[in-house]
Design a protein around this motif. Sequence first.
Motif, PDB file in Angstrom:
ATOM      1  N   SER A 118       0.832  -1.204   0.000  1.00 51.51           N
ATOM      2  CA  SER A 118       0.000   0.000   0.000  1.00 51.51           C
ATOM      3  C   SER A 118       0.870   1.258   0.000  1.00 51.51           C
ATOM      4  CB  SER A 118      -0.944   0.003   1.199  1.00 51.51           C
ATOM      5  OG  SER A 118      -0.209  -0.105   2.401  1.00 51.51           O
ATOM      6  N   THR A 119       2.060   1.161   0.577  1.00 49.72           N
ATOM      7  CA  THR A 119       3.018   2.264   0.531  1.00 49.72           C
ATOM      8  C   THR A 119       4.390   1.701   0.224  1.00 49.72           C
ATOM      9  OG1 THR A 119       3.454   2.167   2.906  1.00 49.72           O
ATOM     10  CG2 THR A 119       1.724   3.672   2.188  1.00 49.72           C
ATOM     11  N   LEU A 120       5.199   2.495  -0.464  1.00 53.33           N
ATOM     12  CA  LEU A 120       6.524   2.047  -0.877  1.00 53.33           C
ATOM     13  C   LEU A 120       7.446   3.256  -0.928  1.00 53.33           C
ATOM     14  CD1 LEU A 120       8.368  -0.187  -2.002  1.00 53.33           C
ATOM     15  CD2 LEU A 120       7.415   0.276  -4.270  1.00 53.33           C
ATOM     16  N   SER A 121       8.554   3.175  -0.200  1.00 57.19           N
ATOM     17  CA  SER A 121       9.553   4.239  -0.239  1.00 57.19           C
ATOM     18  C   SER A 121      10.851   3.681  -0.800  1.00 57.19           C
ATOM     19  CB  SER A 121       9.812   4.780   1.177  1.00 57.19           C
ATOM     20  OG  SER A 121       8.691   5.484   1.650  1.00 57.19           O
ATOM     21  N   VAL A 122      11.409   4.369  -1.763  1.00 58.36           N
ATOM     22  CA  VAL A 122      12.666   3.947  -2.379  1.00 58.36           C
ATOM     23  C   VAL A 122      13.588   5.137  -2.510  1.00 58.36           C
ATOM     24  CG1 VAL A 122      11.564   2.045  -3.635  1.00 58.36           C
ATOM     25  CG2 VAL A 122      11.857   4.259  -4.743  1.00 58.36           C
TER      26      VAL A 122
ATOM     27  N   GLU B 245      16.098   7.473  -4.605  1.00 56.76           N
ATOM     28  CA  GLU B 245      16.215   7.874  -6.008  1.00 56.76           C
ATOM     29  C   GLU B 245      17.248   7.011  -6.705  1.00 56.76           C
ATOM     30  OE1 GLU B 245      17.132  11.981  -6.454  1.00 56.76           O
ATOM     31  OE2 GLU B 245      17.201  11.917  -8.642  1.00 56.76           O
ATOM     32  N   GLY B 246      16.883   6.505  -7.880  1.00 57.92           N
ATOM     33  CA  GLY B 246      17.780   5.651  -8.640  1.00 57.92           C
ATOM     34  C   GLY B 246      17.539   4.162  -8.442  1.00 57.92           C
ATOM     35  N   ASP B 247      16.890   3.818  -7.336  1.00 56.40           N
ATOM     36  CA  ASP B 247      16.557   2.415  -7.104  1.00 56.40           C
ATOM     37  C   ASP B 247      15.321   2.023  -7.912  1.00 56.40           C
ATOM     38  OD1 ASP B 247      17.478   2.191  -3.548  1.00 56.40           O
ATOM     39  OD2 ASP B 247      18.674   2.223  -5.408  1.00 56.40           O
ATOM     40  N   SER B 248      15.011   0.726  -7.908  1.00 58.25           N
ATOM     41  CA  SER B 248      13.833   0.207  -8.603  1.00 58.25           C
ATOM     42  C   SER B 248      12.657   0.073  -7.641  1.00 58.25           C
ATOM     43  CB  SER B 248      14.133  -1.153  -9.227  1.00 58.25           C
ATOM     44  OG  SER B 248      15.105  -1.039 -10.232  1.00 58.25           O
ATOM     45  N   ALA B 249      11.472   0.142  -8.204  1.00 57.90           N
ATOM     46  CA  ALA B 249      10.244  -0.056  -7.419  1.00 57.90           C
ATOM     47  C   ALA B 249       9.398  -1.115  -8.118  1.00 57.90           C
ATOM     48  CB  ALA B 249       9.469   1.247  -7.305  1.00 57.90           C
TER      49      ALA B 249
ATOM     50  N   PRO C 162      12.361  11.570  -8.430  1.00 60.77           N
ATOM     51  CA  PRO C 162      11.378  12.191  -7.528  1.00 60.77           C
ATOM     52  C   PRO C 162      10.013  12.407  -8.175  1.00 60.77           C
ATOM     53  CG  PRO C 162      13.504  13.232  -7.241  1.00 60.77           C
ATOM     54  CD  PRO C 162      13.658  12.295  -8.413  1.00 60.77           C
ATOM     55  N   GLU C 163       9.999  12.680  -9.466  1.00 60.95           N
ATOM     56  CA  GLU C 163       8.710  12.907 -10.139  1.00 60.95           C
ATOM     57  C   GLU C 163       7.891  11.627 -10.325  1.00 60.95           C
ATOM     58  OE1 GLU C 163      11.707  13.900 -11.185  1.00 60.95           O
ATOM     59  OE2 GLU C 163      11.977  13.575 -13.345  1.00 60.95           O
ATOM     60  N   ASP C 164       8.487  10.489  -9.983  1.00 56.98           N
ATOM     61  CA  ASP C 164       7.716   9.238  -9.998  1.00 56.98           C
ATOM     62  C   ASP C 164       6.833   9.113  -8.752  1.00 56.98           C
ATOM     63  OD1 ASP C 164      10.560   7.416 -11.345  1.00 56.98           O
ATOM     64  OD2 ASP C 164       8.906   8.419 -12.399  1.00 56.98           O
ATOM     65  N   SER C 165       7.052   9.972  -7.768  1.00 55.64           N
ATOM     66  CA  SER C 165       6.253   9.921  -6.533  1.00 55.64           C
ATOM     67  C   SER C 165       4.788  10.220  -6.858  1.00 55.64           C
ATOM     68  CB  SER C 165       6.779  10.942  -5.516  1.00 55.64           C
ATOM     69  OG  SER C 165       8.093  10.618  -5.105  1.00 55.64           O
ATOM     70  N   ALA C 166       3.931   9.274  -6.481  1.00 49.31           N
ATOM     71  CA  ALA C 166       2.495   9.387  -6.784  1.00 49.31           C
ATOM     72  C   ALA C 166       1.819   8.133  -6.234  1.00 49.31           C
ATOM     73  CB  ALA C 166       2.259   9.478  -8.287  1.00 49.31           C
ATOM     74  N   VAL C 167       0.518   8.044  -6.453  1.00 47.72           N
ATOM     75  CA  VAL C 167      -0.208   6.804  -6.158  1.00 47.72           C
ATOM     76  C   VAL C 167      -0.411   6.058  -7.468  1.00 47.72           C
ATOM     77  CG1 VAL C 167      -2.313   5.770  -5.240  1.00 47.72           C
ATOM     78  CG2 VAL C 167      -1.366   7.828  -4.175  1.00 47.72           C
ATOM     79  N   TYR C 168      -0.093   4.779  -7.458  1.00 48.69           N
ATOM     80  CA  TYR C 168      -0.221   3.947  -8.651  1.00 48.69           C
ATOM     81  C   TYR C 168      -1.346   2.934  -8.437  1.00 48.69           C
ATOM     82  CZ  TYR C 168       4.162   5.945 -10.208  1.00 48.69           C
ATOM     83  OH  TYR C 168       5.137   6.828 -10.619  1.00 48.69           O
TER      84      TYR C 168
ATOM     85  N   GLY D 161      -7.372  -1.732  -8.294  1.00 51.48           N
ATOM     86  CA  GLY D 161      -6.812  -2.066  -7.000  1.00 51.48           C
ATOM     87  C   GLY D 161      -6.910  -0.871  -6.069  1.00 51.48           C
ATOM     88  N   THR D 162      -6.453  -1.053  -4.844  1.00 47.24           N
ATOM     89  CA  THR D 162      -6.594  -0.009  -3.826  1.00 47.24           C
ATOM     90  C   THR D 162      -5.464   1.014  -3.853  1.00 47.24           C
ATOM     91  OG1 THR D 162      -5.610  -1.553  -2.268  1.00 47.24           O
ATOM     92  CG2 THR D 162      -8.014  -1.369  -2.244  1.00 47.24           C
ATOM     93  N   GLY D 163      -4.465   0.803  -4.678  1.00 51.01           N
ATOM     94  CA  GLY D 163      -3.433   1.813  -4.860  1.00 51.01           C
ATOM     95  C   GLY D 163      -2.176   1.568  -4.049  1.00 51.01           C
ATOM     96  N   THR D 164      -1.059   2.046  -4.585  1.00 53.85           N
ATOM     97  CA  THR D 164       0.236   2.025  -3.895  1.00 53.85           C
ATOM     98  C   THR D 164       0.791   3.435  -3.905  1.00 53.85           C
ATOM     99  OG1 THR D 164       0.742  -0.258  -4.520  1.00 53.85           O
ATOM    100  CG2 THR D 164       2.608   1.178  -3.950  1.00 53.85           C
ATOM    101  N   LYS D 165       1.049   3.969  -2.720  1.00 55.79           N
ATOM    102  CA  LYS D 165       1.645   5.300  -2.635  1.00 55.79           C
ATOM    103  C   LYS D 165       3.150   5.138  -2.695  1.00 55.79           C
ATOM    104  CE  LYS D 165       1.682   9.560   0.072  1.00 55.79           C
ATOM    105  NZ  LYS D 165       1.165  10.259   1.272  1.00 55.79           N
ATOM    106  N   LEU D 166       3.745   5.599  -3.787  1.00 51.03           N
ATOM    107  CA  LEU D 166       5.190   5.501  -3.990  1.00 51.03           C
ATOM    108  C   LEU D 166       5.849   6.827  -3.633  1.00 51.03           C
ATOM    109  CD1 LEU D 166       7.774   4.102  -5.052  1.00 51.03           C
ATOM    110  CD2 LEU D 166       7.168   4.949  -7.328  1.00 51.03           C
TER     111      LEU D 166
END
Lengths: 115, 110
Positions: free
Chosen positions: B9-13, B15-19, B82-88, B101-106
């Motif tokens: 539901s939430t994911l913190s990475v 910058e430069g890493d994969s998600a 950083p601009e990839d930060s959003a809900v997916y 789905g219920t979404g993932t906040k990245l």
Amino acid sequence: GAGVSQSPRYKVAKRGQDVALRCDPISGHVSLFWYQQALGQGPEFLTYFQNEAQLDKSGLPSDRFFAERPEGSVSTLKIQRTQQEDSAVYLCASSPWTEQNTEAFFGQGTRLTVV
Amino acid sequence: GENVEQHPSTLSVQEGDSAVIKCTYSDSASNYFPWYKQELGKRPQLIIDIRSNVGEKKDQRIAVTLNKTAKHFSLHITETQPEDSAVYFCAAGGYQKVTFGTGTKLQVIP
């Protein structure tokens, strides 16, 4: 216009009041969808039109919800006797209706708050 | 009807890493799997989609994989910015109707 347009952007309604939400789809798009998005949740399907025909209304939560698209373009979602649980963002989306191009383009949504 | 589950539901990475975001679905008849990105206060926007006759699709830093046997599909974002930060949101269904789905906040940490 270039995209899907919804109005109003924000609506505050007193409990028991009727509301009407408008959606202007992208010109020429055959498919039109309505979704309800509660805070922190994904969009939930309400209903779907192909031109003026409402092919699926299985997601409408109660008979207080009614949607129409009389001329196959603009659509209106009407909610009668609003309740607090109706508070959400209502999203409209349109799509060209082909197997090759199925992308649904969303509008900005109408945020409905029932007080 | 279709049921879509999405994790995490939430994911913190950094910058430069994969998600990686994973979804499962229940209806074997589903043949269309779009992914949407929604920034705060904005509309969902399609970022990539895949159909059931394809196992993997890639578009620059974004890729989606589909396993129809197991009924799961995943979104991979490489070299996160950083601009990839959003809900997916993932979704599954047909082109007439999809279930989200219920979404993932990245969150991408600079």
